[in-house]
Enzyme design. Structure first.
Site, PDB file in Angstrom:
ATOM      1  CB  VAL A 116      41.877  24.377 -55.302  1.00 24.49           C
ATOM      2  CG1 VAL A 116      41.806  23.950 -56.767  1.00 24.49           C
ATOM      3  CG2 VAL A 116      43.330  24.608 -54.890  1.00 24.49           C
ATOM      4  CB  CYS A 117      37.153  22.839 -55.190  1.00 29.47           C
ATOM      5  SG  CYS A 117      38.402  21.571 -55.524  1.00 29.47           S
ATOM      6  CB  ILE A 118      35.072  26.895 -52.613  1.00 29.27           C
ATOM      7  CG1 ILE A 118      34.456  25.541 -52.271  1.00 29.27           C
ATOM      8  CG2 ILE A 118      34.106  28.010 -52.212  1.00 29.27           C
ATOM      9  CD1 ILE A 118      33.163  25.253 -52.971  1.00 29.27           C
TER      10      ILE A 118
END
Length: 198
Positions: A116-118
Protein backbone atom coordinates in the site's frame (compact mmCIF):
# COMPACT_ATOMS: atom_id res chain seq x y z
CA UNK A 1 24.08 -1.28 -17.37
CA UNK A 2 22.86 1.93 -15.74
CA UNK A 3 25.28 3.65 -13.33
CA UNK A 4 25.13 2.38 -9.78
CA UNK A 5 23.60 4.52 -7.04
CA UNK A 6 26.13 6.42 -4.91
CA UNK A 7 25.82 8.53 -1.76
CA UNK A 8 26.57 11.59 -3.91
CA UNK A 9 23.51 11.18 -6.14
CA UNK A 10 20.98 9.30 -3.99
CA UNK A 11 18.41 10.12 -1.32
CA UNK A 12 16.85 7.63 1.09
CA UNK A 13 13.10 7.85 1.69
CA UNK A 14 11.57 5.99 4.63
CA UNK A 15 7.81 5.89 4.40
CA UNK A 16 5.40 5.15 7.25
CA UNK A 17 7.70 3.12 9.51
CA UNK A 18 5.17 3.63 12.30
CA UNK A 19 4.45 1.59 15.40
CA UNK A 20 0.98 0.67 14.12
CA UNK A 21 1.70 -0.02 10.46
CA UNK A 22 4.56 -2.37 11.31
CA UNK A 23 1.96 -4.70 12.83
CA UNK A 24 0.48 -5.13 9.34
CA UNK A 25 3.75 -6.23 7.74
CA UNK A 26 3.46 -9.92 8.56
CA UNK A 27 5.33 -11.15 5.48
CA UNK A 28 8.64 -10.02 7.01
CA UNK A 29 9.65 -10.62 10.65
CA UNK A 30 9.30 -7.45 12.72
CA UNK A 31 12.87 -7.53 14.03
CA UNK A 32 14.18 -7.86 10.47
CA UNK A 33 12.21 -4.81 9.35
CA UNK A 34 13.51 -2.80 12.31
CA UNK A 35 17.15 -3.87 11.78
CA UNK A 36 17.03 -3.07 8.09
CA UNK A 37 15.27 0.26 8.62
CA UNK A 38 17.86 1.21 11.21
CA UNK A 39 20.63 0.25 8.78
CA UNK A 40 19.17 2.41 6.00
CA UNK A 41 18.67 5.40 8.29
CA UNK A 42 22.18 5.10 9.70
CA UNK A 43 23.62 4.77 6.21
CA UNK A 44 22.02 8.08 5.27
CA UNK A 45 23.07 9.87 8.46
CA UNK A 46 26.62 8.52 8.60
CA UNK A 47 27.39 9.27 4.93
CA UNK A 48 25.60 12.61 4.74
CA UNK A 49 22.93 11.41 2.32
CA UNK A 50 19.56 13.17 2.33
CA UNK A 51 17.01 11.29 4.43
CA UNK A 52 13.30 12.06 4.06
CA UNK A 53 10.79 10.60 6.51
CA UNK A 54 7.02 10.66 6.25
CA UNK A 55 4.07 9.39 8.28
CA UNK A 56 0.38 8.90 7.69
CA UNK A 57 -2.25 9.78 10.28
CA UNK A 58 -0.06 9.62 13.36
CA UNK A 59 -3.10 10.27 15.54
CA UNK A 60 -4.80 7.04 14.43
CA UNK A 61 -3.84 3.37 14.62
CA UNK A 62 -0.70 3.99 12.54
CA UNK A 63 0.85 5.88 15.45
CA UNK A 64 4.23 7.61 15.63
CA UNK A 65 7.43 6.63 13.85
CA UNK A 66 9.54 3.90 15.38
CA UNK A 67 11.63 5.27 18.25
CA UNK A 68 14.77 4.04 16.49
CA UNK A 69 14.34 6.71 13.81
CA UNK A 70 14.12 9.47 16.41
CA UNK A 71 17.35 8.27 18.03
CA UNK A 72 19.25 7.72 14.77
CA UNK A 73 18.04 10.71 12.77
CA UNK A 74 16.61 13.38 15.09
CA UNK A 75 16.82 16.13 12.48
CA UNK A 76 15.04 14.10 9.79
CA UNK A 77 12.52 12.98 12.40
CA UNK A 78 11.75 16.57 13.37
CA UNK A 79 11.37 17.49 9.68
CA UNK A 80 9.20 14.47 8.85
CA UNK A 81 6.27 15.05 6.53
CA UNK A 82 3.03 14.26 8.36
CA UNK A 83 0.39 13.30 5.83
CA UNK A 84 -3.30 13.65 6.68
CA UNK A 85 -4.23 10.50 4.76
CA UNK A 86 -2.93 10.64 1.18
CA UNK A 87 -2.04 7.04 0.31
CA UNK A 88 0.46 7.82 -2.45
CA UNK A 89 2.82 10.12 -0.57
CA UNK A 90 4.22 11.34 -3.91
CA UNK A 91 0.87 13.08 -4.45
CA UNK A 92 1.20 14.96 -1.14
CA UNK A 93 2.92 18.20 -2.11
CA UNK A 94 4.99 18.68 1.08
CA UNK A 95 6.52 15.21 0.68
CA UNK A 96 7.26 15.61 -3.01
CA UNK A 97 8.71 19.06 -2.34
CA UNK A 98 11.00 17.59 0.33
CA UNK A 99 12.24 14.97 -2.11
CA UNK A 100 12.76 17.52 -4.89
CA UNK A 101 14.67 19.74 -2.45
CA UNK A 102 17.32 17.01 -2.09
CA UNK A 103 18.27 17.52 -5.72
CA UNK A 104 18.73 13.77 -6.12
CA UNK A 105 17.34 11.74 -9.04
CA UNK A 106 18.18 8.35 -7.51
CA UNK A 107 15.79 7.32 -4.75
CA UNK A 108 16.07 4.42 -2.32
CA UNK A 109 12.63 3.81 -0.82
CA UNK A 110 11.42 1.55 1.97
CA UNK A 111 8.32 1.55 4.10
CA UNK A 112 5.22 -0.01 5.51
CA UNK A 113 3.53 -1.55 3.87
CA UNK A 114 4.96 -2.69 0.55
CA UNK A 115 1.51 -3.40 -0.86
CA UNK A 116 0.00 0.00 0.00
CA UNK A 117 2.47 2.64 1.18
CA UNK A 118 5.39 1.94 -1.18
CA UNK A 119 3.93 0.62 -4.41
CA UNK A 120 2.25 3.87 -5.45
CA UNK A 121 4.98 6.47 -4.71
CA UNK A 122 7.61 4.20 -6.24
CA UNK A 123 5.66 3.98 -9.49
CA UNK A 124 4.80 7.70 -9.37
CA UNK A 125 8.47 8.66 -9.04
CA UNK A 126 9.42 6.35 -11.91
CA UNK A 127 6.74 7.99 -14.07
CA UNK A 128 8.39 11.36 -13.42
CA UNK A 129 11.84 10.21 -14.49
CA UNK A 130 13.45 9.23 -11.18
CA UNK A 131 15.43 6.04 -10.74
CA UNK A 132 13.94 4.10 -7.84
CA UNK A 133 15.08 1.14 -5.78
CA UNK A 134 12.63 -0.32 -3.26
CA UNK A 135 14.18 -2.19 -0.35
CA UNK A 136 11.84 -5.14 0.01
CA UNK A 137 13.16 -6.46 3.33
CA UNK A 138 12.85 -3.10 5.11
CA UNK A 139 9.09 -3.45 4.67
CA UNK A 140 6.44 -6.10 4.28
CA UNK A 141 2.76 -6.72 3.64
CA UNK A 142 -0.09 -8.46 5.47
CA UNK A 143 0.44 -11.66 3.44
CA UNK A 144 3.20 -13.16 1.31
CA UNK A 145 0.86 -13.08 -1.69
CA UNK A 146 0.19 -9.36 -1.21
CA UNK A 147 3.90 -8.68 -0.91
CA UNK A 148 4.74 -10.62 -4.06
CA UNK A 149 2.00 -8.86 -6.02
CA UNK A 150 3.28 -5.45 -4.94
CA UNK A 151 6.91 -6.24 -5.74
CA UNK A 152 5.95 -7.70 -9.12
CA UNK A 153 3.82 -4.67 -9.97
CA UNK A 154 6.62 -2.25 -9.09
CA UNK A 155 9.19 -4.24 -11.05
CA UNK A 156 6.92 -4.25 -14.10
CA UNK A 157 6.72 -0.44 -13.83
CA UNK A 158 10.52 -0.11 -13.85
CA UNK A 159 11.29 -0.06 -10.14
CA UNK A 160 14.38 -2.01 -9.07
CA UNK A 161 13.57 -4.36 -6.20
CA UNK A 162 16.51 -4.77 -3.85
CA UNK A 163 17.48 -5.85 -0.33
CA UNK A 164 19.12 -3.91 2.46
CA UNK A 165 22.54 -5.54 2.16
CA UNK A 166 22.47 -5.27 -1.64
CA UNK A 167 21.72 -1.55 -1.76
CA UNK A 168 24.19 -0.81 1.04
CA UNK A 169 26.94 -2.62 -0.85
CA UNK A 170 26.04 -0.68 -3.99
CA UNK A 171 26.25 2.63 -2.13
CA UNK A 172 29.55 1.60 -0.53
CA UNK A 173 31.26 0.89 -3.87
CA UNK A 174 34.57 0.16 -2.13
CA UNK A 175 34.73 -1.17 1.45
CA UNK A 176 38.24 0.33 1.79
CA UNK A 177 37.09 3.89 1.08
CA UNK A 178 36.00 6.16 3.95
CA UNK A 179 32.36 6.04 2.82
CA UNK A 180 32.51 2.31 2.16
CA UNK A 181 34.06 1.71 5.56
CA UNK A 182 31.29 3.69 7.27
CA UNK A 183 28.60 1.70 5.46
CA UNK A 184 30.35 -1.58 6.20
CA UNK A 185 30.41 -0.71 9.90
CA UNK A 186 26.68 0.01 9.88
CA UNK A 187 25.97 -3.22 8.01
CA UNK A 188 28.04 -5.23 10.48
CA UNK A 189 26.55 -3.62 13.59
CA UNK A 190 22.93 -3.73 12.47
CA UNK A 191 22.75 -6.92 10.39
CA UNK A 192 25.85 -9.12 10.20
CA UNK A 193 27.14 -9.25 13.78
CA UNK A 194 24.41 -11.59 14.99
CA UNK A 195 25.00 -13.89 12.00
CA UNK A 196 28.75 -14.05 12.52
CA UNK A 197 28.27 -14.80 16.23
CA UNK A 198 25.79 -17.63 15.57
Amino acid sequence: MAPLFTPADTAILLIDHQVGTIKLALSTPRDEIVRNTRALARTAVETGMPLVLTTSQEDRFQGPLLDDLLRIAPDAHAARVRRPGVVDCWLHAPFKDAVLATGRKNLVMAGLTNDVCIVYPAMSAIAEGFRVQVVADAGGSPTAAADRAALDRMAAAGVTITSTNQVMAELATDWASPTGGAIQRVMYEEILARLVAA
